[in-house]
Motif scaffolding. Sequence first.
Motif, PDB file in Angstrom:
ATOM      1  N   GLU A   7       0.835  -1.202   0.000  1.00 51.86           N
ATOM      2  CA  GLU A   7       0.000   0.000   0.000  1.00 51.86           C
ATOM      3  C   GLU A   7       0.870   1.252   0.000  1.00 51.86           C
ATOM      4  O   GLU A   7       0.587   2.212  -0.688  1.00 51.86           O
ATOM      5  N   ALA A  10       2.377   1.711  -3.436  1.00 54.34           N
ATOM      6  CA  ALA A  10       1.409   2.241  -4.398  1.00 54.34           C
ATOM      7  C   ALA A  10       1.201   3.737  -4.161  1.00 54.34           C
ATOM      8  O   ALA A  10       1.170   4.526  -5.110  1.00 54.34           O
ATOM      9  N   ALA A  11       1.071   4.128  -2.907  1.00 59.47           N
ATOM     10  CA  ALA A  11       0.885   5.548  -2.598  1.00 59.47           C
ATOM     11  C   ALA A  11       2.121   6.339  -2.990  1.00 59.47           C
ATOM     12  O   ALA A  11       2.027   7.445  -3.544  1.00 59.47           O
ATOM     13  N   ARG A  13       4.374   5.500  -5.295  1.00 56.90           N
ATOM     14  CA  ARG A  13       4.434   5.548  -6.762  1.00 56.90           C
ATOM     15  C   ARG A  13       3.452   6.580  -7.308  1.00 56.90           C
ATOM     16  O   ARG A  13       3.769   7.327  -8.229  1.00 56.90           O
ATOM     17  N   ASP A  14       2.252   6.647  -6.723  1.00 62.63           N
ATOM     18  CA  ASP A  14       1.243   7.604  -7.164  1.00 62.63           C
ATOM     19  C   ASP A  14       1.730   9.040  -6.931  1.00 62.63           C
ATOM     20  O   ASP A  14       1.602   9.893  -7.809  1.00 62.63           O
ATOM     21  N   ASN A  15       2.288   9.300  -5.750  1.00 60.29           N
ATOM     22  CA  ASN A  15       2.801  10.636  -5.460  1.00 60.29           C
ATOM     23  C   ASN A  15       3.939  11.018  -6.396  1.00 60.29           C
ATOM     24  O   ASN A  15       4.001  12.148  -6.898  1.00 60.29           O
ATOM     25  N   ALA A  17       4.487   9.862  -9.399  1.00 61.85           N
ATOM     26  CA  ALA A  17       3.930  10.067 -10.742  1.00 61.85           C
ATOM     27  C   ALA A  17       3.263  11.438 -10.851  1.00 61.85           C
ATOM     28  O   ALA A  17       3.436  12.148 -11.852  1.00 61.85           O
ATOM     29  N   ARG A  18       2.495  11.832  -9.821  1.00 62.67           N
ATOM     30  CA  ARG A  18       1.827  13.136  -9.864  1.00 62.67           C
ATOM     31  C   ARG A  18       2.823  14.285  -9.820  1.00 62.67           C
ATOM     32  O   ARG A  18       2.680  15.266 -10.555  1.00 62.67           O
TER      33      ARG A  18
END
Length: 175
Positions: A7, A10-11, A13-15, A17-18
Amino acid sequence: MTMSNPEMAAALRDNIARLTARQHAEARQPSLSDRIADRITGFTGSMTFVALHLLVFGAWILVNLGVLPILPRFDPSFVVLAMVASVEAIFLSTFVLISQNRMASAADRRADLDLHVNLLAEHELTKLAGLVQRIAEKLDVAIDDPQFHEIRKDIEPTQVLDALDETRREENVQH
């Protein structure tokens, strides 16, 4: 990137990417003058620029000293060369300053983001320390560490900034 907590990975990686997408979007937005200044600054900071100047100024000097008779002497006192070099220095320093101002602005934005993230983490850790204390009380475990009680105090961001400003003022007075 391998992380034990999927988790969190994923968080994270998301941050990433943004933030990367935002940086790319901002990099596409500079004005025409900023793009020109960045290109000029990039070129003038290269070895090609140094080599070009060695050739042009070297040839200028050698021709006007009479060493290279390929052209008649056109600037025997080197006044024109000095003027050209001075005007070039004025413009190049301006382009460098434009690029540095943009980089400083981006660095300031990153520093602001770092401060916000750190303050959020500090606040969250304070809340966690309160939870740990309540768990310790439930389990009848004494918390003897005086630093723990410091951790429980929520930090007011303006107090931190005021303290930093005061320290800088004191340092400036001493110097």
